[in-house]
Design an enzyme around this catalytic site. Structure first.
Site, short mmCIF file in Angstrom:
data_model
loop_
_atom_site.label_atom_id
_atom_site.label_comp_id
_atom_site.label_asym_id
_atom_site.label_seq_id
_atom_site.Cartn_x
_atom_site.Cartn_y
_atom_site.Cartn_z
CG ASP A 1 -27.58 -105.56 -32.23
OD1 ASP A 1 -28.79 -105.34 -32.08
OD2 ASP A 1 -27.03 -106.62 -31.86
CG ASP B 1 -26.68 -110.85 -31.09
OD1 ASP B 1 -27.24 -110.13 -31.93
OD2 ASP B 1 -26.92 -110.79 -29.88
#
Length: 192
Positions: free
Chosen positions: A144, A128
């Site tokens: 995402d 991330d």
């Protein structure tokens, strides 16, 4: 304005596959750039507090929930990917094909991390890097974004009654009503 013809099933499947591949490639490329160029666990401001880059490896789901059961997320992502692929065979709608292709690409992006990244197969940590602290405390990635936007769009398509063949649910209800005999009218005629 002329009505668009539905896609052939093969064309819808190709559209889903191409979009999924593009989203997967974009997600993995951004993750590669992140690993190669960003320091781990350090904020890199892009637009002040509005947009920051913050490289982490997430073993859990959103907000790092479920870090101890990473393998469950691997199974869930695999099931979701299989369902999308299965549903792609019934598609005739361009809109559904675009939405499911982008959603599948996002799912495959995070599934790739779960399967191939450290610490090991099926328990890998997702890379991330995008942080928007003014909006939410979560740190997320390109996959995402496509997953969240895809799920919101799926919900809207369902609420609007748009079917996989591109028709609307209300069109099917109206055509069923038009073909049904008018019971009240028939009863009045018999009684007259």
């Amino acid at each position: 304005m002329p009505e668009r013809r539905p896609l052939r099933r093969s064309a819808a499947g190709i559209l889903v596959a191409v979009l999924a591949a593009v989203v997967l490639a974009a997600d993995q490329f951004v993750k590669y750039l992140t690993i190669e160029n960003l320091p781990l666990h350090e904020v890199v401001p892009v637009l002040g507090e509005f947009l920051q880059l913050y490289y982490i490896r997430n073993s859990g789901a959103a907000f790092s929930l479920g870090s101890e059961v990473t393998w469950i997320f691997t199974i869930a992502l695999t099931v979701v990917a299989c369902i999308i692929i299965w549903k792609a065979f019934d598609l005739r709608s361009r809109l559904w094909a675009v939405v499911l292709g982008c959603l599948l690409g996002g799912v495959l992006g995070n599934l790739t991390d779960r399967l191939l990244r450290e610490p090991g197969f099926a328990v890998g940590h997702v890379v991330d890097m995008i942080s928007m602290p003014w909006m939410m405390p979560a740190i997320f990635n390109v996959a995402d974004i496509f997953i969240v936007c895809g799920m919101i769009t799926v919900a809207l398509l369902v609420v609007l009654g748009i079917r996989f063949d591109g028709t609307r649910e209300k069109d099917h209800v109206e055509s069923d009503d038009a073909g049904a005999p008018d019971i009240e009218h028939g009863a009045v005629e018999k009684g007259a």
